[in-house]
Design a protein around this motif. Structure first.
Motif, PDB file in Angstrom:
ATOM      1  N   LYS A  98     -10.372  17.233  10.081  1.00  0.00           N
ATOM      2  CA  LYS A  98      -9.102  17.035   9.398  1.00  0.00           C
ATOM      3  C   LYS A  98      -8.835  15.532   9.275  1.00  0.00           C
ATOM      4  N   THR A  99      -8.106  15.158   8.260  1.00  0.00           N
ATOM      5  CA  THR A  99      -7.665  13.784   8.121  1.00  0.00           C
ATOM      6  C   THR A  99      -6.229  13.723   8.597  1.00  0.00           C
ATOM      7  N   ASP A 100      -6.032  13.283   9.833  1.00  0.00           N
ATOM      8  CA  ASP A 100      -4.698  13.262  10.416  1.00  0.00           C
ATOM      9  C   ASP A 100      -4.029  11.921  10.137  1.00  0.00           C
ATOM     10  N   ARG A 101      -2.761  11.976   9.797  1.00  0.00           N
ATOM     11  CA  ARG A 101      -2.001  10.763   9.606  1.00  0.00           C
ATOM     12  C   ARG A 101      -1.688  10.160  10.962  1.00  0.00           C
ATOM     13  N   ARG A 102      -1.716   8.837  11.037  1.00  0.00           N
ATOM     14  CA  ARG A 102      -1.403   8.171  12.302  1.00  0.00           C
ATOM     15  C   ARG A 102       0.090   8.195  12.572  1.00  0.00           C
ATOM     16  N   TYR A 103       0.890   8.296  11.537  1.00  0.00           N
ATOM     17  CA  TYR A 103       2.340   8.325  11.649  1.00  0.00           C
ATOM     18  C   TYR A 103       2.886   8.851  10.325  1.00  0.00           C
ATOM     19  N   PRO A 104       4.165   9.228  10.256  1.00  0.00           N
ATOM     20  CA  PRO A 104       4.707   9.806   9.022  1.00  0.00           C
ATOM     21  C   PRO A 104       4.498   8.899   7.810  1.00  0.00           C
ATOM     22  N   TYR A 105       4.006   9.486   6.721  1.00  0.00           N
ATOM     23  CA  TYR A 105       3.788   8.829   5.429  1.00  0.00           C
ATOM     24  C   TYR A 105       2.642   7.810   5.473  1.00  0.00           C
ATOM     25  N   ASP A 106       1.809   7.878   6.517  1.00  0.00           N
ATOM     26  CA  ASP A 106       0.634   7.019   6.563  1.00  0.00           C
ATOM     27  C   ASP A 106      -0.230   7.285   5.329  1.00  0.00           C
ATOM     28  N   GLY A 107      -0.552   6.240   4.584  1.00  0.00           N
ATOM     29  CA  GLY A 107      -1.358   6.386   3.378  1.00  0.00           C
ATOM     30  C   GLY A 107      -0.563   6.666   2.123  1.00  0.00           C
ATOM     31  N   ASP A 108       0.720   6.912   2.262  1.00  0.00           N
ATOM     32  CA  ASP A 108       1.580   7.177   1.107  1.00  0.00           C
ATOM     33  C   ASP A 108       1.966   5.834   0.481  1.00  0.00           C
ATOM     34  N   PRO A 109       1.743   5.644  -0.831  1.00  0.00           N
ATOM     35  CA  PRO A 109       2.085   4.355  -1.454  1.00  0.00           C
ATOM     36  C   PRO A 109       3.561   4.008  -1.342  1.00  0.00           C
ATOM     37  N   ARG A 110       4.422   5.015  -1.168  1.00  0.00           N
ATOM     38  CA  ARG A 110       5.845   4.734  -1.022  1.00  0.00           C
ATOM     39  C   ARG A 110       6.141   3.972   0.265  1.00  0.00           C
ATOM     40  N   LEU A 111       5.240   4.091   1.260  1.00  0.00           N
ATOM     41  CA  LEU A 111       5.459   3.379   2.515  1.00  0.00           C
ATOM     42  C   LEU A 111       5.372   1.871   2.272  1.00  0.00           C
ATOM     43  N   ASP A 112       4.439   1.435   1.433  1.00  0.00           N
ATOM     44  CA  ASP A 112       4.330   0.014   1.108  1.00  0.00           C
ATOM     45  C   ASP A 112       5.543  -0.458   0.319  1.00  0.00           C
ATOM     46  N   GLN A 113       6.075   0.401  -0.557  1.00  0.00           N
ATOM     47  CA  GLN A 113       7.282   0.038  -1.299  1.00  0.00           C
ATOM     48  C   GLN A 113       8.458  -0.152  -0.346  1.00  0.00           C
ATOM     49  N   ALA A 114       8.548   0.730   0.650  1.00  0.00           N
ATOM     50  CA  ALA A 114       9.621   0.608   1.639  1.00  0.00           C
ATOM     51  C   ALA A 114       9.442  -0.643   2.488  1.00  0.00           C
ATOM     52  N   ARG A 115       8.208  -0.941   2.879  1.00  0.00           N
ATOM     53  CA  ARG A 115       7.951  -2.151   3.677  1.00  0.00           C
ATOM     54  C   ARG A 115       8.350  -3.401   2.898  1.00  0.00           C
ATOM     55  N   ALA A 116       8.017  -3.409   1.600  1.00  0.00           N
ATOM     56  CA  ALA A 116       8.363  -4.565   0.771  1.00  0.00           C
ATOM     57  C   ALA A 116       9.876  -4.715   0.667  1.00  0.00           C
ATOM     58  N   ALA A 117      10.574  -3.598   0.525  1.00  0.00           N
ATOM     59  CA  ALA A 117      12.033  -3.639   0.422  1.00  0.00           C
ATOM     60  C   ALA A 117      12.663  -4.118   1.728  1.00  0.00           C
ATOM     61  N   ILE A 118      12.108  -3.694   2.857  1.00  0.00           N
ATOM     62  CA  ILE A 118      12.625  -4.120   4.160  1.00  0.00           C
ATOM     63  C   ILE A 118      12.411  -5.621   4.352  1.00  0.00           C
ATOM     64  N   THR A 119      11.244  -6.106   3.948  1.00  0.00           N
ATOM     65  CA  THR A 119      10.951  -7.536   4.067  1.00  0.00           C
ATOM     66  C   THR A 119      11.894  -8.364   3.218  1.00  0.00           C
ATOM     67  N   ALA A 120      12.179  -7.858   2.007  1.00  0.00           N
ATOM     68  CA  ALA A 120      13.058  -8.589   1.093  1.00  0.00           C
ATOM     69  C   ALA A 120      14.523  -8.474   1.472  1.00  0.00           C
ATOM     70  N   ASN A 121      14.891  -7.391   2.177  1.00  0.00           N
ATOM     71  CA  ASN A 121      16.296  -7.144   2.518  1.00  0.00           C
ATOM     72  C   ASN A 121      16.408  -6.752   3.988  1.00  0.00           C
ATOM     73  N   PRO A 122      16.072  -7.653   4.898  1.00  0.00           N
ATOM     74  CA  PRO A 122      16.008  -7.280   6.326  1.00  0.00           C
ATOM     75  C   PRO A 122      17.338  -6.855   6.922  1.00  0.00           C
TER      76      PRO A 122
ATOM     77  N   VAL B  11      20.247   3.417   5.358  1.00  0.00           N
ATOM     78  CA  VAL B  11      20.795   4.397   4.409  1.00  0.00           C
ATOM     79  C   VAL B  11      20.964   3.771   3.033  1.00  0.00           C
ATOM     80  N   ARG B  12      21.485   2.550   3.001  1.00  0.00           N
ATOM     81  CA  ARG B  12      21.690   1.884   1.724  1.00  0.00           C
ATOM     82  C   ARG B  12      20.349   1.550   1.065  1.00  0.00           C
ATOM     83  N   LEU B  13      19.383   1.112   1.881  1.00  0.00           N
ATOM     84  CA  LEU B  13      18.067   0.776   1.356  1.00  0.00           C
ATOM     85  C   LEU B  13      17.385   2.009   0.776  1.00  0.00           C
ATOM     86  N   ALA B  14      17.557   3.153   1.453  1.00  0.00           N
ATOM     87  CA  ALA B  14      16.962   4.399   0.954  1.00  0.00           C
ATOM     88  C   ALA B  14      17.549   4.769  -0.399  1.00  0.00           C
TER      89      ALA B  14
END
Length: 291
Positions: free
Chosen positions: A229-253, A258-261
């Motif tokens: 099986k290909t197990d994810r290391r954590y929720p949304y691991d490998g999901d491109p949306r995770l990188d979008q969220a990381r970028a948003a967090i970096t830009a708006n720390p 809730v607002r960021l979501a």
């Protein structure tokens, strides 16, 4: 008061009785219950399930009671109870004509039929994105047609070759040549097995065992035994949306989760609730942690 009665029109105003913590207006659980007309037990349940519903973390404690930032909690609650564009089981029944008992059975059998998880659950009511649900249902119906394409003629005790087994299953003989060496789930053992003078292995299967496999097989034959099986290391691991969220967090720390979501949902589509989970995972597993 019931857990289903979750009014979204409650407002935090300047006149709302409230204490402050580090200059932030905060509410304890009793004050949340009074303001939003929600039972204490349901508020406790929402907090226990915060890993799944993105409930905000406490801002701290006052007199040993947990308190939450009033504005952050209100924004989260508005997103949590917003079911715009989603459908409950009753909505699905009204639109599709399927019975409630049938819809409930689909959900009970989700481990075998891959029924989608709800996009949101409020109280005891689940809500689905209708596009996601319709896509699943069309595939489910196609899968049911595929399962019924089985030749039920003959005697269950007949011994048949692998090629004959494929025809019984409504498949081409070449499509299951790998089954003996990499058997899918529920694939039976041959009743007879012999090696010819040329080194070819000839196998015979009981027809009834092939019928049994047809009743239990997964679409595509299932995952072969031994396939990792290909197990994810954590929720949304490998999901491109995770990188979008990381970028948003970096830009708006400093922006609350809730607002960021909500901003990410507007920019990229999807529900704010789903993005809340993605933002949580992105904060717990920032870019630099990935190796």
């Amino acid at each position: 008061m019931t857990d289903e009665a979750l009014p979204r029109d409650a407002q935090i105003t300047e006149d709302t009785p409230m204490t402050t913590l580090d200059g932030r207006r905060v509410l304890n659980r009793r004050e949340l219950a009074d303001t939003y007309r929600i039972s204490i037990s349901h508020l406790e349940k929402l907090y226990r399930e915060r890993d799944h519903n993105a409930h905000p973390e406490p801002a701290g404690t006052i007199d040993r009671a947990l308190v939450w930032d009033a504005d952050d909690w209100h924004q989260w609650y508005q997103h949590h109870t917003d079911v715009t564009g989603l459908e409950s089981r009753e909505d699905l029944q009204a639109r599709t004509g399927l019975g409630l008992s049938t819809l409930a059975r689909f959900w009970r059998e989700r481990k075998t039929n891959q029924h989608p998880d709800p996009d949101k659950t409020i109280g005891n009511t689940m809500y689905w994105n209708p596009t996601t649900w319709d896509t699943w249902y069309q595939a489910y119906k196609a899968n049911q047609r595929w399962r019924t394409n089985v030749d039920r003629s003959g005697n269950a005790e007949d011994l048949i070759s692998l090629s004959d087994a494929a025809r019984v299953l409504g498949m081409t003989p070449t499509s299951i040549t790998s089954y003996p060496s990499a058997p899918p789930k529920h694939w039976p053992q041959p009743v007879e097995e012999r090696t010819t003078g040329k080194g070819t292995i000839k196998r015979k299967y009981r027809r009834g065992d092939i019928w049994t496999y047809a009743e239990h097989r997964e679409r595509g034959g299932g995952r072969p035994t031994g396939t990792p099986k290909t197990d994810r290391r954590y929720p949304y691991d490998g999901d491109p949306r995770l990188d979008q969220a990381r970028a948003a967090i970096t830009a708006n720390p400093e922006t609350p989760a809730v607002r960021l979501a909500g901003q990410l949902a507007q920019q990229h589509g999807g529900t704010a609730g789903t993005w809340s989970h993605i933002v949580r995972s992105a904060r717990q597993h920032p870019e630099e942690d990935r190796q």
